[in-house]
Design a protein around this motif. Structure first.
Motif, PDB file in Angstrom:
ATOM      1  N   UNK A 254      63.771  29.933  43.883  1.00 22.27           N
ATOM      2  CA  UNK A 254      64.723  30.391  45.695  1.00 22.27           C
ATOM      3  C   UNK A 254      63.283  31.041  45.753  1.00 22.27           C
ATOM      4  N   UNK A 255      62.297  30.836  44.938  1.00 16.62           N
ATOM      5  CA  UNK A 255      60.911  32.226  45.116  1.00 16.62           C
ATOM      6  C   UNK A 255      60.043  30.806  46.128  1.00 16.62           C
ATOM      7  N   UNK A 256      59.529  31.509  46.887  1.00 11.58           N
ATOM      8  CA  UNK A 256      58.698  30.757  48.140  1.00 11.58           C
ATOM      9  C   UNK A 256      57.602  30.233  46.482  1.00 11.58           C
ATOM     10  N   UNK A 257      57.458  29.247  47.563  1.00 14.27           N
ATOM     11  CA  UNK A 257      56.288  28.526  46.026  1.00 14.27           C
ATOM     12  C   UNK A 257      55.015  28.936  46.331  1.00 14.27           C
ATOM     13  N   UNK A 258      54.420  28.654  47.357  1.00 14.07           N
ATOM     14  CA  UNK A 258      53.168  28.593  47.958  1.00 14.07           C
ATOM     15  C   UNK A 258      52.694  30.337  48.330  1.00 14.07           C
ATOM     16  N   UNK A 259      51.649  30.581  48.373  1.00 17.26           N
ATOM     17  CA  UNK A 259      50.900  31.792  48.206  1.00 17.26           C
ATOM     18  C   UNK A 259      49.035  31.884  48.659  1.00 17.26           C
ATOM     19  N   UNK A 260      48.954  32.016  49.277  1.00 20.88           N
ATOM     20  CA  UNK A 260      47.410  32.446  48.327  1.00 20.88           C
ATOM     21  C   UNK A 260      46.484  33.125  48.105  1.00 20.88           C
ATOM     22  N   UNK A 261      45.797  33.250  47.779  1.00 20.33           N
ATOM     23  CA  UNK A 261      44.393  34.105  47.275  1.00 20.33           C
ATOM     24  C   UNK A 261      43.202  33.874  47.806  1.00 20.33           C
ATOM     25  N   UNK A 262      42.215  35.368  48.047  1.00 24.52           N
ATOM     26  CA  UNK A 262      41.244  35.813  48.340  1.00 24.52           C
ATOM     27  C   UNK A 262      40.346  36.129  48.337  1.00 24.52           C
ATOM     28  N   UNK A 263      38.981  35.742  47.806  1.00 20.45           N
ATOM     29  CA  UNK A 263      37.762  36.115  46.863  1.00 20.45           C
ATOM     30  C   UNK A 263      36.949  37.060  48.088  1.00 20.45           C
ATOM     31  N   UNK A 294      46.773  38.610  39.580  1.00 26.18           N
ATOM     32  CA  UNK A 294      48.128  38.178  40.146  1.00 26.18           C
ATOM     33  C   UNK A 294      48.898  37.081  41.608  1.00 26.18           C
ATOM     34  N   UNK A 295      47.417  36.792  42.302  1.00 23.14           N
ATOM     35  CA  UNK A 295      47.818  36.309  43.304  1.00 23.14           C
ATOM     36  C   UNK A 295      48.461  36.909  44.139  1.00 23.14           C
ATOM     37  N   UNK A 296      48.712  36.163  45.448  1.00 21.71           N
ATOM     38  CA  UNK A 296      49.027  36.870  47.049  1.00 21.71           C
ATOM     39  C   UNK A 296      48.415  37.838  47.404  1.00 21.71           C
ATOM     40  N   UNK A 297      47.131  38.114  47.013  1.00 25.31           N
ATOM     41  CA  UNK A 297      46.102  39.113  47.360  1.00 25.31           C
ATOM     42  C   UNK A 297      44.851  39.133  47.751  1.00 25.31           C
ATOM     43  N   UNK A 298      44.520  39.937  47.697  1.00 24.76           N
ATOM     44  CA  UNK A 298      42.852  39.274  48.664  1.00 24.76           C
ATOM     45  C   UNK A 298      41.804  40.849  47.780  1.00 24.76           C
ATOM     46  N   UNK A 299      40.093  40.470  46.816  1.00 26.20           N
ATOM     47  CA  UNK A 299      40.091  41.335  46.555  1.00 26.20           C
ATOM     48  C   UNK A 299      38.541  41.002  47.483  1.00 26.20           C
TER      49      UNK A 299
END
Length: 306
Positions: A254-263, A294-299
């Motif tokens: 039931x969790x969202x299976x796709x996210x994005x990570x940004x560098x 942990x992904x789903x974030x940006x650095x």
């Protein structure tokens, strides 16, 4: 028959006023007709207005048609423009000389109106097809955004426009776990996710005059100019939010299976050009840091690249 979907520019070069009027009437339905009565005037208008095709007479008061062809083919701004010679000379030598000089066609006077229009129309359609092919070779087939072959050109374009008080932002966006999603849901579903994410990012970037490029697989690059680090962080946050707001599928829990990570990396405008591939290397390092967090974030990292 001659109704084209694109408004073409047709430069007509002839020192005879009546000939210019006749050609204007014949060619008006094919596009915008621009007139010149001398070779020098034709050269100036060709450089300034960038016509799609030039139709010229061999006999001009200042330059011969051959000299004009050579001048147009020698100038970087006009060397790509197709040239059609319309001449009263019916000698094979004149036709051969015109074609060897760089003309794409040779029409003898007196000409039949429908034949002249048809031959001009064929050349315009060839131009349209060539442009379409060039555009398609620069676009990613799946998402419709620029592909990897365009990244250097787009990067240099932004870099050259970057003001002294602006910074250059280059970011790498990766869709998390897309390979796993493809395995569970199938490649067709994964391709849909790729398109949705690409369109969401590209749509948001339009607000900031930024560019999105598909690098490979599930990875994209972002190129834009911004004022400072806080603006860069704000843009990256909005990009993440635009993906989170998508109606993307959920996994078996039931969790969202796709996210994005940004560098991302941010470079001050030093007035000296830098290499896009060096900045990509820094951005990929930041991307790995985002994945590790942990992904789903940006650095975002400041870079010092000479």
């Amino acid at each position: 028959m001659y109704n084209l979907s694109v408004e073409y520019k047709i430069l007509v070069v002839d020192d005879d006023k009546s000939n210019r009027q006749i050609l204007t009437l014949l060619l008006a339905e094919l596009g915008q007709v621009i007139l010149a009565s001398t070779g020098q005037e034709a050269m100036q208008k060709a450089c300034q207005q960038q016509p799609d095709i030039v139709i010229l007479d061999i006999l001009l008061p200042d330059l011969s048609g051959y000299e004009l062809i050579n001048a147009l083919k020698s100038e970087e701004r006009t060397q790509h423009i197709p040239l059609i010679v319309v001449s009263a000379s019916d000698s094979y030598e004149a036709e051969e000389k015109a074609l060897l000089s760089g003309a794409v066609d040779y029409i003898k006077k007196p000409f039949h109106a429908s034949i002249l229009k048809a031959r001009v129309n064929v050349n315009l359609k060839n131009i349209s097809q060539r442009r379409m092919f060039e555009k398609l070779t620069h676009l990613d087939a799946l998402t419709g955004i620029p592909n990897y072959a365009q990244i250097e050109e787009l990067f240099n374009k932004i870099q050259h426009k970057c003001a002294n008080d602006e910074k250059l932002l280059l970011a790498v966006v990766d869709i998390d776990d897309l390979a796993r999603y493809n395995k569970l849901q199938g490649r067709h579903a994964g391709d849909r996710v790729l398109r949705l994410v690409a369109h969401a990012l590209a749509g948001r970037l339009m607000m900031f005059n930024g560019h999105l490029v598909r690098l490979y697989d599930a990875t994209f690059a972002i190129i834009m100019a911004c004022c400072d680090e806080s603006e860069a962080e704000s843009v990256l946050s909005q990009l993440l939010k635009s993906v989170r707001l998508l109606e993307l599928p959920v996994d078996e829990t039931g969790n969202r299976s796709v996210s994005v990570s940004v560098g991302a990396c941010l470079r001050s405008n030093t007035g000296q050009s830098t290499d896009v591939f060096r900045m990509l290397k820094f951005a990929h390092t930041s991307l790995q840091a985002a994945k590790n967090q942990g992904r789903n974030c940006f650095v975002l990292e400041q870079t010092k690249i000479d």
